[in-house]
Design a protein around this motif. Sequence first.
Motif, short mmCIF file in Angstrom:
data_model
loop_
_atom_site.label_atom_id
_atom_site.label_comp_id
_atom_site.label_asym_id
_atom_site.label_seq_id
_atom_site.Cartn_x
_atom_site.Cartn_y
_atom_site.Cartn_z
N GLY A 54 -12.65 2.06 17.47
CA GLY A 54 -13.35 1.38 18.56
C GLY A 54 -13.05 -0.10 18.68
O GLY A 54 -12.83 -0.79 17.69
N THR A 55 -13.06 -0.57 19.91
CA THR A 55 -12.82 -1.98 20.21
C THR A 55 -14.00 -2.84 19.75
O THR A 55 -15.15 -2.45 19.88
CB THR A 55 -12.62 -2.17 21.72
OG1 THR A 55 -11.49 -1.41 22.15
CG2 THR A 55 -12.41 -3.64 22.07
N GLN A 56 -13.67 -4.01 19.23
CA GLN A 56 -14.67 -5.02 18.91
C GLN A 56 -14.10 -6.37 19.30
O GLN A 56 -12.89 -6.59 19.23
CB GLN A 56 -15.02 -5.01 17.43
CG GLN A 56 -16.16 -5.97 17.07
CD GLN A 56 -16.60 -5.82 15.62
OE1 GLN A 56 -15.79 -5.65 14.72
NE2 GLN A 56 -17.89 -5.88 15.39
N ILE A 57 -14.97 -7.28 19.72
CA ILE A 57 -14.51 -8.58 20.19
C ILE A 57 -15.21 -9.70 19.42
O ILE A 57 -16.43 -9.66 19.22
CB ILE A 57 -14.77 -8.74 21.70
CG1 ILE A 57 -14.04 -7.64 22.49
CG2 ILE A 57 -14.32 -10.13 22.19
CD1 ILE A 57 -14.27 -7.68 23.98
N VAL A 65 -12.35 -24.23 24.70
CA VAL A 65 -12.45 -23.50 25.97
C VAL A 65 -13.07 -22.14 25.71
O VAL A 65 -13.14 -21.68 24.55
CB VAL A 65 -11.05 -23.34 26.62
CG1 VAL A 65 -10.39 -24.70 26.80
CG2 VAL A 65 -10.17 -22.42 25.77
N PRO A 66 -13.57 -21.43 26.73
CA PRO A 66 -14.05 -20.05 26.52
C PRO A 66 -12.96 -19.21 25.87
O PRO A 66 -11.85 -19.12 26.40
CB PRO A 66 -14.38 -19.57 27.94
CG PRO A 66 -14.63 -20.82 28.72
CD PRO A 66 -13.70 -21.85 28.14
N SER A 67 -13.27 -18.59 24.74
CA SER A 67 -12.23 -17.92 23.95
C SER A 67 -12.75 -16.66 23.30
O SER A 67 -13.84 -16.66 22.71
CB SER A 67 -11.72 -18.87 22.85
OG SER A 67 -11.27 -20.08 23.37
N ILE A 68 -11.95 -15.58 23.40
CA ILE A 68 -12.30 -14.33 22.73
C ILE A 68 -11.06 -13.73 22.07
O ILE A 68 -9.93 -13.96 22.52
CB ILE A 68 -12.92 -13.29 23.69
CG1 ILE A 68 -11.92 -12.87 24.78
CG2 ILE A 68 -14.21 -13.83 24.30
CD1 ILE A 68 -12.43 -11.74 25.66
N MET A 69 -11.28 -12.99 21.01
CA MET A 69 -10.21 -12.22 20.36
C MET A 69 -10.60 -10.75 20.44
O MET A 69 -11.63 -10.34 19.91
CB MET A 69 -10.01 -12.64 18.91
CG MET A 69 -8.94 -11.83 18.19
SD MET A 69 -8.76 -12.33 16.44
CE MET A 69 -8.05 -13.97 16.67
N ILE A 70 -9.78 -9.97 21.11
CA ILE A 70 -10.05 -8.54 21.30
C ILE A 70 -9.33 -7.74 20.23
O ILE A 70 -8.10 -7.69 20.20
CB ILE A 70 -9.61 -8.06 22.69
CG1 ILE A 70 -10.23 -8.94 23.78
CG2 ILE A 70 -10.00 -6.59 22.90
CD1 ILE A 70 -9.72 -8.61 25.17
#
Length: 227
Positions: A137-140, A187-192
């Motif tokens: 499953g994906t987690q961010i 800045v707005p930042s996410i790691m998928i």
Amino acid sequence: MKRFYIIILAITFILVSIFAYNKIRVNENIASARSIQSKYTVIIDAGHGGKDAGTIGIDGTEEKGINLQIALILYDFLRVSGINAQLIRDGDFEFYPEGTDTSRSDLYNRLDFVNSVPDSLLISIHQNHFENESEWGTQIWYSANNSESKALADGVLSNIKQFLQPENKRENKESDSSYYLLYKATVPSIMIECGFMSNNRENEKLKTPEYQNDFAFAVLTGICTEV
């Protein structure tokens, strides 16, 4: 015969309704895309590259290749939607622009690139691995340095669950110092973490162009609805 015509009319009505609903959703996404276009440039970071293969799948597949494929597809989707986007890498290499010090981690260069683009947001693409092969499953992970990061992460994961992983119960997490880009980015930042390459079933899906396309599209809709 009468029943046959009733069935035909019912099917026609359903098809027209579906078409109308999809047209509304497309118009909503176009409106969202135009909104984000004027606000942000989406920087896509395909994790690892070159001699840095990243994690290794249960069948020996290297993470860096899957990251790049999803990143390239997402880039195309964003551009077609009218959203400004830039890739940190578009091939199998570490990120060392001409004249930079190749003895240090390329993560420093990636961060410098993010900071050099005005009004940007960061989408970093990675894959997961765990000793328990049943995990999936994906987690961010999201940066704590910008209040919009969590909303972006939640929007993207919500769309991935809705379209691809309805049984995924994972929740997003705030990053710590072990995630350098997120820890340092302002800045707005996410790691998928798209999926677990240690899970045979998920690893097989992650390698297919069809799933990569579906995944990138789910990320696109999450970006458009939340930013």
